[in-house]
Scaffold this motif. Structure first.
Motif, PDB file in Angstrom:
ATOM      1  N   THR A   1       0.840  -1.198   0.000  1.00 57.74           N
ATOM      2  CA  THR A   1       0.000   0.000   0.000  1.00 57.74           C
ATOM      3  C   THR A   1       0.875   1.248   0.000  1.00 57.74           C
ATOM      4  O   THR A   1       2.105   1.168   0.072  1.00 57.74           O
ATOM      5  CB  THR A   1      -0.927   0.042   1.237  1.00 57.74           C
ATOM      6  OG1 THR A   1      -0.131   0.197   2.421  1.00 57.74           O
ATOM      7  CG2 THR A   1      -1.778  -1.208   1.329  1.00 57.74           C
ATOM      8  N   LYS A   2       0.226   2.403  -0.043  1.00 57.70           N
ATOM      9  CA  LYS A   2       0.905   3.687   0.118  1.00 57.70           C
ATOM     10  C   LYS A   2       0.049   4.562   1.032  1.00 57.70           C
ATOM     11  O   LYS A   2      -1.156   4.336   1.189  1.00 57.70           O
ATOM     12  CB  LYS A   2       1.112   4.382  -1.224  1.00 57.70           C
ATOM     13  CG  LYS A   2      -0.172   4.803  -1.927  1.00 57.70           C
ATOM     14  CD  LYS A   2       0.111   5.505  -3.245  1.00 57.70           C
ATOM     15  CE  LYS A   2      -1.184   5.914  -3.954  1.00 57.70           C
ATOM     16  NZ  LYS A   2      -0.914   6.579  -5.253  1.00 57.70           N
ATOM     17  N   VAL A   3       0.679   5.558   1.640  1.00 56.17           N
ATOM     18  CA  VAL A   3      -0.043   6.487   2.497  1.00 56.17           C
ATOM     19  C   VAL A   3      -0.690   7.543   1.602  1.00 56.17           C
ATOM     20  O   VAL A   3      -0.003   8.389   1.016  1.00 56.17           O
ATOM     21  CB  VAL A   3       0.890   7.148   3.523  1.00 56.17           C
ATOM     22  CG1 VAL A   3       0.114   8.140   4.395  1.00 56.17           C
ATOM     23  CG2 VAL A   3       1.567   6.087   4.403  1.00 56.17           C
ATOM     24  N   ALA A   4      -2.019   7.488   1.500  1.00 56.03           N
ATOM     25  CA  ALA A   4      -2.740   8.455   0.667  1.00 56.03           C
ATOM     26  C   ALA A   4      -2.909   9.789   1.382  1.00 56.03           C
ATOM     27  O   ALA A   4      -2.940  10.843   0.741  1.00 56.03           O
ATOM     28  CB  ALA A   4      -4.108   7.899   0.285  1.00 56.03           C
ATOM     29  N   PHE A   5      -3.008   9.731   2.720  1.00 53.05           N
ATOM     30  CA  PHE A   5      -3.204  10.963   3.487  1.00 53.05           C
ATOM     31  C   PHE A   5      -2.833  10.706   4.938  1.00 53.05           C
ATOM     32  O   PHE A   5      -3.032   9.597   5.444  1.00 53.05           O
ATOM     33  CB  PHE A   5      -4.660  11.442   3.405  1.00 53.05           C
ATOM     34  CG  PHE A   5      -4.898  12.807   3.957  1.00 53.05           C
ATOM     35  CD1 PHE A   5      -4.442  13.935   3.296  1.00 53.05           C
ATOM     36  CD2 PHE A   5      -5.581  12.984   5.157  1.00 53.05           C
ATOM     37  CE1 PHE A   5      -4.661  15.211   3.808  1.00 53.05           C
ATOM     38  CE2 PHE A   5      -5.809  14.244   5.677  1.00 53.05           C
ATOM     39  CZ  PHE A   5      -5.343  15.365   4.998  1.00 53.05           C
ATOM     40  N   GLN A   6      -2.290  11.737   5.586  1.00 54.97           N
ATOM     41  CA  GLN A   6      -1.986  11.682   7.012  1.00 54.97           C
ATOM     42  C   GLN A   6      -2.557  12.919   7.685  1.00 54.97           C
ATOM     43  O   GLN A   6      -2.425  14.034   7.179  1.00 54.97           O
ATOM     44  CB  GLN A   6      -0.480  11.605   7.260  1.00 54.97           C
ATOM     45  CG  GLN A   6      -0.090  11.653   8.734  1.00 54.97           C
ATOM     46  CD  GLN A   6       1.394  11.478   8.962  1.00 54.97           C
ATOM     47  OE1 GLN A   6       2.006  10.519   8.471  1.00 54.97           O
ATOM     48  NE2 GLN A   6       2.003  12.389   9.704  1.00 54.97           N
ATOM     49  N   SER A   7      -3.200  12.717   8.816  1.00 53.59           N
ATOM     50  CA  SER A   7      -3.749  13.813   9.612  1.00 53.59           C
ATOM     51  C   SER A   7      -3.155  13.762  11.005  1.00 53.59           C
ATOM     52  O   SER A   7      -3.150  12.701  11.647  1.00 53.59           O
ATOM     53  CB  SER A   7      -5.277  13.693   9.704  1.00 53.59           C
ATOM     54  OG  SER A   7      -5.806  14.538  10.703  1.00 53.59           O
ATOM     55  N   ASP A   8      -2.630  14.885  11.484  1.00 56.10           N
ATOM     56  CA  ASP A   8      -2.126  15.014  12.851  1.00 56.10           C
ATOM     57  C   ASP A   8      -3.003  16.000  13.606  1.00 56.10           C
ATOM     58  O   ASP A   8      -3.194  17.135  13.169  1.00 56.10           O
ATOM     59  CB  ASP A   8      -0.679  15.510  12.861  1.00 56.10           C
ATOM     60  CG  ASP A   8       0.313  14.443  12.424  1.00 56.10           C
ATOM     61  OD1 ASP A   8      -0.108  13.310  12.153  1.00 56.10           O
ATOM     62  OD2 ASP A   8       1.523  14.741  12.368  1.00 56.10           O
ATOM     63  N   ILE A   9      -3.539  15.572  14.736  1.00 53.06           N
ATOM     64  CA  ILE A   9      -4.350  16.422  15.599  1.00 53.06           C
ATOM     65  C   ILE A   9      -3.683  16.487  16.970  1.00 53.06           C
ATOM     66  O   ILE A   9      -3.293  15.448  17.523  1.00 53.06           O
ATOM     67  CB  ILE A   9      -5.778  15.870  15.760  1.00 53.06           C
ATOM     68  CG1 ILE A   9      -6.552  15.949  14.450  1.00 53.06           C
ATOM     69  CG2 ILE A   9      -6.539  16.630  16.846  1.00 53.06           C
ATOM     70  CD1 ILE A   9      -7.966  15.391  14.561  1.00 53.06           C
ATOM     71  N   ILE A  10      -3.560  17.682  17.519  1.00 53.81           N
ATOM     72  CA  ILE A  10      -3.140  17.822  18.909  1.00 53.81           C
ATOM     73  C   ILE A  10      -4.401  17.862  19.758  1.00 53.81           C
ATOM     74  O   ILE A  10      -5.163  18.832  19.725  1.00 53.81           O
ATOM     75  CB  ILE A  10      -2.279  19.076  19.119  1.00 53.81           C
ATOM     76  CG1 ILE A  10      -0.981  18.956  18.314  1.00 53.81           C
ATOM     77  CG2 ILE A  10      -1.963  19.257  20.610  1.00 53.81           C
ATOM     78  CD1 ILE A  10      -0.080  20.161  18.400  1.00 53.81           C
ATOM     79  N   GLU A  11      -4.651  16.773  20.465  1.00 51.53           N
ATOM     80  CA  GLU A  11      -5.859  16.692  21.272  1.00 51.53           C
ATOM     81  C   GLU A  11      -5.615  17.339  22.639  1.00 51.53           C
ATOM     82  O   GLU A  11      -4.561  17.137  23.252  1.00 51.53           O
ATOM     83  CB  GLU A  11      -6.292  15.233  21.440  1.00 51.53           C
ATOM     84  CG  GLU A  11      -6.712  14.592  20.132  1.00 51.53           C
ATOM     85  CD  GLU A  11      -7.716  13.466  20.321  1.00 51.53           C
ATOM     86  OE1 GLU A  11      -7.728  12.856  21.394  1.00 51.53           O
ATOM     87  OE2 GLU A  11      -8.485  13.202  19.371  1.00 51.53           O
ATOM     88  N   PRO A  12      -6.591  18.093  23.143  1.00 54.83           N
ATOM     89  CA  PRO A  12      -6.416  18.825  24.396  1.00 54.83           C
ATOM     90  C   PRO A  12      -6.692  17.958  25.617  1.00 54.83           C
ATOM     91  O   PRO A  12      -7.511  18.291  26.477  1.00 54.83           O
ATOM     92  CB  PRO A  12      -7.440  19.964  24.266  1.00 54.83           C
ATOM     93  CG  PRO A  12      -8.548  19.347  23.471  1.00 54.83           C
ATOM     94  CD  PRO A  12      -7.880  18.410  22.497  1.00 54.83           C
ATOM     95  N   GLY A  13      -6.004  16.813  25.691  1.00 54.09           N
ATOM     96  CA  GLY A  13      -6.239  15.900  26.794  1.00 54.09           C
ATOM     97  C   GLY A  13      -5.081  14.943  26.984  1.00 54.09           C
ATOM     98  O   GLY A  13      -4.265  14.722  26.088  1.00 54.09           O
ATOM     99  N   ASN A  14      -5.013  14.366  28.162  1.00 57.05           N
ATOM    100  CA  ASN A  14      -4.025  13.344  28.478  1.00 57.05           C
ATOM    101  C   ASN A  14      -4.179  12.151  27.539  1.00 57.05           C
ATOM    102  O   ASN A  14      -5.298  11.804  27.139  1.00 57.05           O
ATOM    103  CB  ASN A  14      -4.206  12.911  29.935  1.00 57.05           C
ATOM    104  CG  ASN A  14      -3.170  11.915  30.405  1.00 57.05           C
ATOM    105  OD1 ASN A  14      -3.331  10.710  30.217  1.00 57.05           O
ATOM    106  ND2 ASN A  14      -2.108  12.410  31.011  1.00 57.05           N
TER     107      ASN A  14
END
Length: 419
Positions: free
Chosen positions: A180-193
């Motif tokens: 496979t290949k990486v079609a998309f990557q999303s990084d979220i900084i979540e406001p929690g432990n």
């Protein structure tokens, strides 16, 4: 017998009520987070990415676990290796980009140069007595589970990775992650432990009222329910789901696709769970119309109607394997009250965007779900700060996997710090 003094962390571990959430300091305290980094993220197998992150020789991907930066590379022989991203000269970071392709690893400070096996091959002005062989890059343990990459920072990693791979590998293998290949990557900084992010993932109690997109293809019934509290409509749907499970598991396993539940979430050091679950509607994929998002299917699949293989690993990942694409999730702590949620969408390596798949259609369900979950995690983090917070009871019908995550966490911490 002498009564040995207990540490604050040991006292907190003793306070945990079975079947309840953790005392507030587990979600708030920098000292607890430091212990998490040392004993959970420093001593267990941590999911970081996929082999397609380093698809070709010379590809490098950087993964940071707390203060530790790890360079994962594919060497000239096609082997995936991992090293501490630290030059052996004066400690400069070798690679600063998240992903790159190199011939050798060259320090930007004084040009010390390492090959892709980690050997120091060039260092100017070091004198005749200098031994390059003593200054290679420090390796990091790395294992690939059918294309899913796990690293361990401990000197001696847990040995039961092989047991997980033996049992879980046959479930994942038909989806052929390596192709496979990486079609998309999303990084979220979540406001929690980070533990709140994991707790939120381990249940679908909240799904019906918070995830309108996700509950189009995904049955919440697959994650527990209380039939005595359901109305006639929900009971009928739950019964329909139960029939689908029985019928589809038999069909999928007859086709060579392992499907039945394995649950070792709180019974192993390298803990995991898996099950192939039916999807609603057309039953092909995690999309709003429940149809396949990518025309080019994975592996040797002739049909996309294979349900969704769900995989959970402790302490920091979950994954969904469909017939047409894969979605992987990892959680890494940033500090006591913030976490990085990284999501990757994988498609067949020969699939062409705009021809075989539409990126918005591929990603829309989980992008929306991640945003919704991030807000919920933030609400829990805010609540944990309140003097009114106290550990609450988990639902025995819908939060069983949350309880198992916390059981695993408390057990592993107690193993390392005592209780």
């Amino acid at each position: 017998m002498l009564d040995l003094p207990t540490t604050p962390l040991q006292q907190l571990l003793r306070q945990r009520l079975p079947g309840h959430s953790l005392p507030a300091p587990f979600y708030l305290s920098p000292e607890v987070l430091e212990a998490d980094m040392a004993h959970i993220f420093g001593k267990h197998w941590i999911y970081v990415g996929v082999e397609p992150d380093v698809a070709e020789a010379g590809d490098v991907a950087i993964f940071d676990i707390g203060k530790t930066s790890i360079a994962v590379v594919r060497d000239d022989d096609g082997e995936v290796r991992a090293f501490h991203n630290v030059c052996r000269h004066r400690g400069a970071r070798l690679v600063t980009d998240e992903k790159t392709t190199v011939g050798n690893l060259v320090c930007p400070y004084h040009s010390w140069t390492y090959n892709l096996a980690g050997d120091l091959i060039h260092a100017d002005h070091m004198g005749p007595g200098f031994k390059r062989s003593c200054h290679g890059l420090k390796p990091v343990h790395i294992r690939s589970l059918e294309g899913l990459l796990f690293v361990c920072l401990a000197d001696e990693p847990p040995v039961d990775f092989d047991e997980m791979a033996r049992r879980l590998g046959p479930y994942i293998a038909p989806h052929n992650v390596r192709n496979t290949k990486v079609a998309f990557q999303s990084d979220i900084i979540e406001p929690g432990n980070w533990k709140l992010t994991m707790e939120n993932n381990r249940e679908c109690y909240h799904c019906g009222t918070n995830h309108p997109e996700l509950t189009v293809p995904l049955f919440a019934y697959g994650f527990g329910f209380s039939p005595e509290e359901m109305d006639e409509f929900d009971r009928a749907n739950a019964e329909r789901y139960g029939c689908l499970i029985t019928k589809n598991h038999a069909e999928w396993e007859a086709e060579g696709l392992p499907s039945r539940e394995i649950d070792e979430l709180d019974t192993m050091v390298t803990a995991f769970r898996t099950e192939r679950l039916p999807l609603d509607g057309e039953g092909e994929s995690h999309t709003l119309d429940t149809k396949a998002a990518c025309k080019k299917l994975l592996g040797d699949f002739a049909s996309a109607k294979l349900g969704g293989l769900s995989v959970w690993t402790q302490p920091n990942s979950w994954h969904h394997f469909l017939g047409d694409h894969i979605v992987t999730f990892s959680v890494l702590p940033l500090d006591a009250e913030r976490s990085l949620l990284r999501t990757k969408w994988l498609v067949h390596k020969d699939a062409v965007e705009g021809v075989d798949y539409d990126l918005e259609n591929l990603t829309s369900v989980w992008l929306a779900t991640n945003d919704q979950d991030s807000e919920l995690v933030g609400l829990c983090q805010q609540g944990a700060r309140s003097p009114a917070y106290e550990p609450g009871p988990y639902s025995p019908n819908t939060e069983m996997l949350v309880d198992k995550f916390i059981n695993w966490y408390v057990g592993r911490m107690a193993e390392h710090v005592g209780r």
